[in-house]
Design a protein around this motif. Structure first.
Motif, short mmCIF file in Angstrom:
data_model
loop_
_atom_site.label_atom_id
_atom_site.label_comp_id
_atom_site.label_asym_id
_atom_site.label_seq_id
_atom_site.Cartn_x
_atom_site.Cartn_y
_atom_site.Cartn_z
N GLN A 1 25.69 -45.33 82.42
CA GLN A 1 26.99 -45.19 83.06
C GLN A 1 28.06 -46.08 82.44
OE1 GLN A 1 26.94 -45.68 87.31
NE2 GLN A 1 29.10 -45.24 87.53
N TYR A 2 27.70 -47.33 82.14
CA TYR A 2 28.70 -48.31 81.70
C TYR A 2 28.62 -48.67 80.22
CZ TYR A 2 29.41 -48.87 86.69
OH TYR A 2 29.68 -48.64 88.02
N GLY A 3 27.61 -48.22 79.53
CA GLY A 3 27.49 -48.53 78.11
C GLY A 3 26.60 -49.74 77.87
N ARG A 4 26.59 -50.16 76.63
CA ARG A 4 25.71 -51.25 76.18
C ARG A 4 26.08 -52.58 76.82
NH1 ARG A 4 23.00 -49.60 71.63
NH2 ARG A 4 22.76 -51.69 70.80
N PHE A 5 25.07 -53.42 76.98
CA PHE A 5 25.29 -54.79 77.43
C PHE A 5 25.78 -55.62 76.24
CE2 PHE A 5 21.90 -53.19 80.23
CZ PHE A 5 22.41 -53.51 81.48
#
Length: 90
Positions: free
Chosen positions: A59-63
């Motif tokens: 949902q939010y992309g890579r850390f």
């Protein structure tokens, strides 16, 4: 009787002959690419939390940093701190 054990060399494109990956890096978990089974090897992570990490990542992309995983529903800063030396982000 004697037994020996050798860690297989990691070879492939972009890896110079004779270069080896330290064993600790082979055992560490990349939060940006790990699947459910690998994530479950981290302290405090079972199937439900592993799925939450994967869903959050989708949902939010890579850390950008391991510490960001504390924003995943069901995880706390204390749990993420237990991953010191065990998890990383690429």
């Amino acid at each position: 009787m004697a037994f020996g054990f050798a860690v297989p060399r990691q070879t492939g494109p972009g890896r110079a002959a004779g270069s080896e990956t330290p064993l600790i890096q082979l055992a560490r978990v990349d939060l940006n690419t790990a699947g459910q089974d690998a994530l479950c090897t981290l302290p405090g992570v079972g199937e439900q939390r592993a799925r939450a990490i994967i869903e959050y990542r989708e949902q939010y992309g890579r850390f950008a940093a391991v510490e960001e995983a504390a924003a995943v529903p069901g995880l706390t800063e204390a749990v993420v701190e237990e991953w010191e030396g065990l998890a990383y982000v690429s």
